[in-house]
Scaffold this motif. Structure first.
Motif, PDB file in Angstrom:
ATOM      1  N   SER A 249      -7.408   3.690   5.548  1.00  0.00           N
ATOM      2  CA  SER A 249      -6.698   4.970   5.592  1.00  0.00           C
ATOM      3  C   SER A 249      -5.203   4.743   5.763  1.00  0.00           C
ATOM      4  O   SER A 249      -4.764   3.694   6.257  1.00  0.00           O
ATOM      5  CB  SER A 249      -7.215   5.820   6.760  1.00  0.00           C
ATOM      6  OG  SER A 249      -6.871   5.208   8.003  1.00  0.00           O
ATOM      7  N   GLU A 250      -4.420   5.739   5.364  1.00  0.00           N
ATOM      8  CA  GLU A 250      -2.966   5.642   5.505  1.00  0.00           C
ATOM      9  C   GLU A 250      -2.573   5.487   6.968  1.00  0.00           C
ATOM     10  O   GLU A 250      -1.626   4.751   7.296  1.00  0.00           O
ATOM     11  CB  GLU A 250      -2.307   6.884   4.895  1.00  0.00           C
ATOM     12  CG  GLU A 250      -0.788   6.950   5.066  1.00  0.00           C
ATOM     13  CD  GLU A 250      -0.042   5.809   4.390  1.00  0.00           C
ATOM     14  OE1 GLU A 250       1.129   5.576   4.751  1.00  0.00           O
ATOM     15  OE2 GLU A 250      -0.621   5.145   3.513  1.00  0.00           O
TER      16      GLU A 250
ATOM     17  N   ARG B 104       0.827  -1.222   0.000  1.00  0.00           N
ATOM     18  CA  ARG B 104       0.000   0.000   0.000  1.00  0.00           C
ATOM     19  C   ARG B 104       0.857   1.266   0.000  1.00  0.00           C
ATOM     20  O   ARG B 104       0.535   2.248   0.634  1.00  0.00           O
ATOM     21  CB  ARG B 104      -0.949   0.021   1.200  1.00  0.00           C
ATOM     22  CG  ARG B 104      -2.376  -0.446   0.958  1.00  0.00           C
ATOM     23  CD  ARG B 104      -3.181   0.473   0.056  1.00  0.00           C
ATOM     24  NE  ARG B 104      -3.141   1.844   0.501  1.00  0.00           N
ATOM     25  CZ  ARG B 104      -4.012   2.363   1.374  1.00  0.00           C
ATOM     26  NH1 ARG B 104      -4.974   1.618   1.862  1.00  0.00           N
ATOM     27  NH2 ARG B 104      -3.915   3.629   1.724  1.00  0.00           N
ATOM     28  N   MET B 105       1.979   1.211  -0.746  1.00  0.00           N
ATOM     29  CA  MET B 105       2.802   2.401  -0.881  1.00  0.00           C
ATOM     30  C   MET B 105       3.409   2.485  -2.281  1.00  0.00           C
ATOM     31  O   MET B 105       4.635   2.529  -2.429  1.00  0.00           O
ATOM     32  CB  MET B 105       3.894   2.437   0.203  1.00  0.00           C
ATOM     33  CG  MET B 105       4.747   1.191   0.319  1.00  0.00           C
ATOM     34  SD  MET B 105       5.976   1.278   1.646  1.00  0.00           S
ATOM     35  CE  MET B 105       6.986   2.648   1.124  1.00  0.00           C
TER      36      MET B 105
ATOM     37  N   ARG C  72      -0.342   2.359   8.301  1.00  0.00           N
ATOM     38  CA  ARG C  72       0.938   2.563   8.982  1.00  0.00           C
ATOM     39  C   ARG C  72       0.962   1.916  10.362  1.00  0.00           C
ATOM     40  O   ARG C  72       1.967   1.356  10.783  1.00  0.00           O
ATOM     41  CB  ARG C  72       1.237   4.057   9.121  1.00  0.00           C
ATOM     42  CG  ARG C  72       1.666   4.735   7.842  1.00  0.00           C
ATOM     43  CD  ARG C  72       1.834   6.233   8.057  1.00  0.00           C
ATOM     44  NE  ARG C  72       2.856   6.540   9.035  1.00  0.00           N
ATOM     45  CZ  ARG C  72       4.135   6.756   8.750  1.00  0.00           C
ATOM     46  NH1 ARG C  72       4.534   6.696   7.497  1.00  0.00           N
ATOM     47  NH2 ARG C  72       5.001   7.054   9.691  1.00  0.00           N
TER      48      ARG C  72
END
Length: 322
Positions: free
Chosen positions: A80-81, A56-57, A85
């Motif tokens: 969501s980011e 997801r990056m 994370r």
């Protein structure tokens, strides 16, 4: 077997001023618990883009246009980011990036860099965190004194081991390895491969192993996924790709014929003429057709779907769909 990662019709394009670069174009596969999936193909075929997309990056200007990444039963694309994370990246899925030195900040000690990653995800006393870091450094064959050293004080193999330890110490279930033996000498390469095999067994890890080296994939991978121009063209077990019958897709066949293998006598090594297509405007039909030695008229008109030839063996080629 239990599927730990499932990718469904994933599309990730780089949105440039010249148009969308179709780096990942409708890709689907799964990864089972405790297995190693080898990802091979020429430079520019989308291997690293797929690895970073699963994390997801995707690097800018990468953008998801469709599909799902289901990790441990949960689609992580809509998250969501902040949640990625905190709860997904490095805790459920991590990555060993190509070029260990590029992953380490030269002005911080190894211990400080690893401690920073740990503190981002877990709250624990400093002494306990340092003990955990020391434990994982020892798992990869390094002494705890390495914590107090700077990257320039370590050899290439030691830096690669530090990066592997950093990818493991939050106990992810899936680890993506992007050419982890690049730029290492042959002896150190063998040490790193043996280390990865041991860690896989010890922690019951699932690996996605990205490399250009088909001989290396034959050594470490349980299944082989062959990519070309942003798509999967063949997927099968180690035996189905490297066994007596050999691969089914002409691209995989030519990749294998360009690789010197010690266990068989080969004729003169072959090469694949031409260059990979422009992914902003890929050719109509099969993307490998302009370079294929078995091409016929249908290949230029229709794109072949990925179909099953036998259990576990998929291929996207009109030769097998007559």
């Amino acid at each position: 077997m239990e599927s730990i990662l499932e990718v469904k019709s994933l599309q990730m394009h780089y949105m440039t001023s010249h148009g969308a670069v179709r780096a990942i174009d409708d890709i689907s596969f799964n990864l089972f618990r405790g297995e190693t999936l080898g990802l091979v193909g020429e430079s520019g075929c989308g291997k690293t883009s797929l690895g970073t997309s699963l994390l997801r990056m995707p690097p800018p200007p990468g953008k998801y246009l469709g599909g799902e990444i289901i990790l441990n039963g949960k689609n992580i694309i809509p998250l969501s980011e902040k949640e990625i994370r905190k709860n997904i990246r490095w805790r459920s899925i991590s990555m060993v990036f190509q070029g260990a030195m590029n992953c380490l900040t030269p002005v911080f000690t190894i211990g400080k860099q690893m401690l920073e990653t740990l503190n981002e995800h877990l709250s624990m006393p400093r002494k306990e965190a340092e003990d955990l870091i020391s434990e994982y450094l020892q798992y990869v064959g390094l002494s705890k004194e390495v914590m107090h050293r700077y990257p320039h004080e370590l050899s290439g193999g030691m830096k690669q081991r530090v990066v592997i330890a950093s990818a493991l110490f939050l106990k992810p279930s899936v680890v993506i390895l992007d050419e982890p033996t690049t730029a290492l000498d042959v002896i150190v390469q063998a040490q790193i491969i043996n280390l990865l095999k041991r860690l896989k067994q010890q922690f019951n890890l699932s690996f996605i192993f990205i490399t250009h080296d088909l001989a290396l994939e034959a050594e470490i991978a349980d299944r082989i996924c062959v990519m070309y121009a942003g798509k999967i063209v063949e997927l099968g077990s180690n035996e189905q790709i490297f066994g007596s019958q050999g691969p089914a897709h002409p691209y995989t066949q030519r990749l294998l014929n360009a690789t010197p293998l010690l266990f068989r006598k080969t004729k003169q090594l072959e090469f694949i003429p031409g260059t990979p297509p422009d992914l902003i405007a890929p050719p109509k039909g099969c993307r490998f057709a302009p370079r294929c030695n078995k091409v016929f008229s249908r290949c230029y008109e229709e794109e072949p779907p990925l179909i099953s030839l036998e259990e576990g063996h998929l291929c996207a080629c009109w030769l097998h769909q007559q």
